[in-house]
Write a protein that holds these residues in place. Structure first.
Motif, PDB file in Angstrom:
ATOM      1  N   TRP A   5      17.227  19.025  47.858  1.00 20.24           N
ATOM      2  CA  TRP A   5      17.471  17.643  48.247  1.00 20.24           C
ATOM      3  C   TRP A   5      18.218  17.569  49.582  1.00 20.24           C
ATOM      4  CZ3 TRP A   5      15.819  12.994  46.911  1.00 20.24           C
ATOM      5  CH2 TRP A   5      16.551  11.870  47.316  1.00 20.24           C
ATOM      6  N   GLU A   6      19.156  18.498  49.806  1.00 16.60           N
ATOM      7  CA  GLU A   6      20.021  18.456  50.990  1.00 16.60           C
ATOM      8  C   GLU A   6      19.529  19.405  52.091  1.00 16.60           C
ATOM      9  OE1 GLU A   6      22.161  16.265  51.326  1.00 16.60           O
ATOM     10  OE2 GLU A   6      22.617  15.588  49.295  1.00 16.60           O
ATOM     11  N   ASN A   7      18.236  19.535  52.265  1.00 18.67           N
ATOM     12  CA  ASN A   7      17.713  20.402  53.323  1.00 18.67           C
ATOM     13  C   ASN A   7      17.578  19.630  54.636  1.00 18.67           C
ATOM     14  OD1 ASN A   7      15.490  18.807  52.678  1.00 18.67           O
ATOM     15  ND2 ASN A   7      14.051  20.411  53.176  1.00 18.67           N
ATOM     16  N   GLU A   8      17.328  20.349  55.715  1.00 19.86           N
ATOM     17  CA  GLU A   8      17.069  19.737  57.025  1.00 19.86           C
ATOM     18  C   GLU A   8      15.736  20.275  57.544  1.00 19.86           C
ATOM     19  OE1 GLU A   8      18.537  17.491  58.786  1.00 19.86           O
ATOM     20  OE2 GLU A   8      20.645  17.386  58.162  1.00 19.86           O
ATOM     21  N   GLU A   9      14.939  19.395  58.120  1.00 20.53           N
ATOM     22  CA  GLU A   9      13.660  19.838  58.688  1.00 20.53           C
ATOM     23  C   GLU A   9      13.433  19.169  60.038  1.00 20.53           C
ATOM     24  OE1 GLU A   9      10.028  20.590  56.262  1.00 20.53           O
ATOM     25  OE2 GLU A   9       9.169  18.955  57.447  1.00 20.53           O
ATOM     26  N   LEU A  10      13.087  19.982  61.035  1.00 18.14           N
ATOM     27  CA  LEU A  10      12.760  19.485  62.371  1.00 18.14           C
ATOM     28  C   LEU A  10      11.399  20.042  62.786  1.00 18.14           C
ATOM     29  CD1 LEU A  10      16.154  19.958  64.291  1.00 18.14           C
ATOM     30  CD2 LEU A  10      15.222  17.827  63.380  1.00 18.14           C
ATOM     31  N   CYS A  40      22.357  25.231  60.178  1.00 18.09           N
ATOM     32  CA  CYS A  40      23.133  25.861  59.105  1.00 18.09           C
ATOM     33  C   CYS A  40      24.380  25.036  58.791  1.00 18.09           C
ATOM     34  CB  CYS A  40      23.515  27.285  59.515  1.00 18.09           C
ATOM     35  SG  CYS A  40      24.808  28.048  58.507  1.00 18.09           S
ATOM     36  N   LEU A  41      25.094  24.613  59.845  1.00 21.32           N
ATOM     37  CA  LEU A  41      26.287  23.787  59.640  1.00 21.32           C
ATOM     38  C   LEU A  41      25.932  22.473  58.936  1.00 21.32           C
ATOM     39  CD1 LEU A  41      28.265  24.114  63.013  1.00 21.32           C
ATOM     40  CD2 LEU A  41      28.616  25.350  60.875  1.00 21.32           C
ATOM     41  N   SER A  42      24.819  21.878  59.333  1.00 21.22           N
ATOM     42  CA  SER A  42      24.426  20.581  58.780  1.00 21.22           C
ATOM     43  C   SER A  42      24.139  20.665  57.283  1.00 21.22           C
ATOM     44  CB  SER A  42      23.200  20.043  59.529  1.00 21.22           C
ATOM     45  OG  SER A  42      22.832  18.779  59.034  1.00 21.22           O
ATOM     46  N   VAL A  43      23.387  21.689  56.863  1.00 19.33           N
ATOM     47  CA  VAL A  43      23.042  21.778  55.438  1.00 19.33           C
ATOM     48  C   VAL A  43      24.250  22.183  54.601  1.00 19.33           C
ATOM     49  CG1 VAL A  43      20.557  22.128  55.702  1.00 19.33           C
ATOM     50  CG2 VAL A  43      22.075  24.107  55.829  1.00 19.33           C
ATOM     51  N   LYS A  44      25.136  23.035  55.151  1.00 17.39           N
ATOM     52  CA  LYS A  44      26.360  23.375  54.427  1.00 17.39           C
ATOM     53  C   LYS A  44      27.230  22.132  54.253  1.00 17.39           C
ATOM     54  CE  LYS A  44      27.936  26.874  53.356  1.00 17.39           C
ATOM     55  NZ  LYS A  44      27.936  27.620  52.055  1.00 17.39           N
ATOM     56  N   PHE A  61      18.007  25.498  54.594  1.00 17.35           N
ATOM     57  CA  PHE A  61      18.549  25.299  53.249  1.00 17.35           C
ATOM     58  C   PHE A  61      19.913  25.975  53.162  1.00 17.35           C
ATOM     59  CE2 PHE A  61      13.921  25.452  52.707  1.00 17.35           C
ATOM     60  CZ  PHE A  61      13.663  24.323  51.939  1.00 17.35           C
ATOM     61  N   ALA A  62      20.831  25.358  52.431  1.00 18.79           N
ATOM     62  CA  ALA A  62      22.086  26.016  52.041  1.00 18.79           C
ATOM     63  C   ALA A  62      21.993  26.276  50.548  1.00 18.79           C
ATOM     64  CB  ALA A  62      23.284  25.138  52.367  1.00 18.79           C
ATOM     65  N   THR A  63      22.009  27.541  50.138  1.00 19.66           N
ATOM     66  CA  THR A  63      21.739  27.871  48.735  1.00 19.66           C
ATOM     67  C   THR A  63      22.937  28.452  47.991  1.00 19.66           C
ATOM     68  OG1 THR A  63      20.986  30.136  49.189  1.00 19.66           O
ATOM     69  CG2 THR A  63      19.351  28.382  49.408  1.00 19.66           C
ATOM     70  N   ALA A  64      23.986  28.894  48.725  1.00 24.93           N
ATOM     71  CA  ALA A  64      25.117  29.524  48.053  1.00 24.93           C
ATOM     72  C   ALA A  64      26.339  29.516  48.973  1.00 24.93           C
ATOM     73  CB  ALA A  64      24.769  30.966  47.661  1.00 24.93           C
ATOM     74  N   ARG A  83      25.446  34.559  56.783  1.00 24.89           N
ATOM     75  CA  ARG A  83      26.297  35.041  55.688  1.00 24.89           C
ATOM     76  C   ARG A  83      26.969  33.886  54.940  1.00 24.89           C
ATOM     77  NH1 ARG A  83      28.171  40.026  54.677  1.00 24.89           N
ATOM     78  NH2 ARG A  83      27.632  40.757  56.773  1.00 24.89           N
ATOM     79  N   GLU A  84      27.179  32.772  55.627  1.00 28.10           N
ATOM     80  CA  GLU A  84      27.837  31.620  55.005  1.00 28.10           C
ATOM     81  C   GLU A  84      26.993  30.958  53.926  1.00 28.10           C
ATOM     82  OE1 GLU A  84      27.427  32.077  58.217  1.00 28.10           O
ATOM     83  OE2 GLU A  84      29.431  32.234  59.120  1.00 28.10           O
ATOM     84  N   GLY A  85      25.774  31.460  53.684  1.00 24.66           N
ATOM     85  CA  GLY A  85      24.984  30.934  52.571  1.00 24.66           C
ATOM     86  C   GLY A  85      23.879  29.975  52.947  1.00 24.66           C
ATOM     87  N   ALA A  86      23.349  30.100  54.179  1.00 24.71           N
ATOM     88  CA  ALA A  86      22.265  29.214  54.612  1.00 24.71           C
ATOM     89  C   ALA A  86      21.120  30.038  55.184  1.00 24.71           C
ATOM     90  CB  ALA A  86      22.759  28.208  55.652  1.00 24.71           C
ATOM     91  N   ALA A  87      19.897  29.533  55.029  1.00 22.39           N
ATOM     92  CA  ALA A  87      18.697  30.185  55.561  1.00 22.39           C
ATOM     93  C   ALA A  87      17.881  29.161  56.337  1.00 22.39           C
ATOM     94  CB  ALA A  87      17.861  30.776  54.424  1.00 22.39           C
ATOM     95  N   VAL A  88      17.353  29.580  57.491  1.00 26.56           N
ATOM     96  CA  VAL A  88      16.562  28.686  58.345  1.00 26.56           C
ATOM     97  C   VAL A  88      15.204  29.336  58.580  1.00 26.56           C
ATOM     98  CG1 VAL A  88      16.482  27.392  60.502  1.00 26.56           C
ATOM     99  CG2 VAL A  88      18.700  27.917  59.463  1.00 26.56           C
TER     100      VAL A  88
END
Length: 282
Positions: A96-101, A140-144, A6-9, A60-65
């Protein structure tokens, strides 16, 4: 098992986040090398499925995996995370814009195969964390990028009426200030994509870690990072041309209005002068 990003901020306060999560029973994983900066790795007590410990990567860029983490735990972590976000995104957009593998532990070298992550089951904990980090970095790059794609789509929607209005010869109801504001939004988005992120280059961390670089590159290719960045830059260029056209149009209108004001003032002055001459003659 599942890996969800997820990218949250725009950014996280990792220092305070680490302390807050530790107070809730999460344990920080400190086995990452020093050059893996701006990253926090936390372990969870109970994983979603047996076979691999639950792990969370915070960038730090605002994403959590999340790796093999229960939905209930994930929801709790996201709630804690809200207090440490800088410029948070809309909750609906985040989900809505999350990634799941999917991923499994198997024999042989780790790889991404047909959209499934296959982790080497023979790796020790430190090496397994590093390989998860490589996959997580690409996610992280993908969700951002997905968040920024949504922002650009919203911007395009806000200006889509302008070309049709120009084509029909109608008046465009935008002030000079509004046009400049939209140009600022575009420049800020272009700066994030091309200058303040790793979309265009491989991070320095992978230069002397060839196996991790391959995992990172393959995941970026699978997620179409390079192609999506190219498409976004093409859209940004088109939007820049349109807003630049609007700015020039408004500038010309302002210049024309000033010219007419000058002509009117000169005309008034001439009329006064003619009136003065007429009265002198009489």
């Amino acid at each position: 098992m599942h890996c969800t990003a997820f990218a949250t901020a725009d950014e996280y306060h990792l220092g305070t986040l680490s302390q807050d999560l530790a107070s809730h029973g999460y344990v920080e994983v400190t086995s990452l090398p020093r050059d893996a900066a701006n990253i926090l790795v936390m372990g969870v007590e109970h994983s979603a499925k047996e076979g691999d410990p639950g792990t969370i990567f915070f960038f730090r860029e605002g994403a959590a995996v999340f790796w093999n983490v229960k939905d209930k735990t994930m929801k709790h972590v996201m709630q804690v995370l809200e207090k440490h976000e800088i410029q948070p995104y809309e909750i609906a957009l985040v989900h809505w814009e999350n990634e799941e593998l999917n991923y499994i532990k198997t024999e042989g070298q780790s790889k991404l195969h047909r959209g499934e992550i296959r982790l080497n089951s023979e790796l020790d904990l430190d090496d397994a964390i590093l390989e998860k980090f490589a996959f997580s970095n690409a996610l992280c790059l993908s969700v951002k990028l997905a968040i920024w794609e949504a922002s650009l789509d919203k911007f395009v929607e806000s200006i889509q009426s302008i070309p049709e209005a120009l084509k029909a010869g109608k008046k465009v109801k935008l002030s000079h200030q509004e046009v400049m504001q939209k140009m600022g939004e575009l420049f800020a988005l272009r700066h994030r994509i091309n200058l303040s992120s790793d979309f265009l280059i491989t991070p320095d961390f992978y230069w002397d870690r060839e196996n991790l670089e391959q995992l990172y590159d393959k995941t970026c290719q699978f997620l179409s990072i390079a192609r999506r960045v190219k498409v976004m830059n093409e859209k940004l260029q088109h939007c820049m041309e349109l807003t630049d056209l609007m700015r020039n149009h408004l500038t010309e209108k302002r210049a024309l209005r000033l010219e007419w004001m000058i002509v009117i003032l000169i005309t008034i002055e001439v009329m006064f002068e003619l009136g003065r001459v007429f009265f002198l003659i009489k």
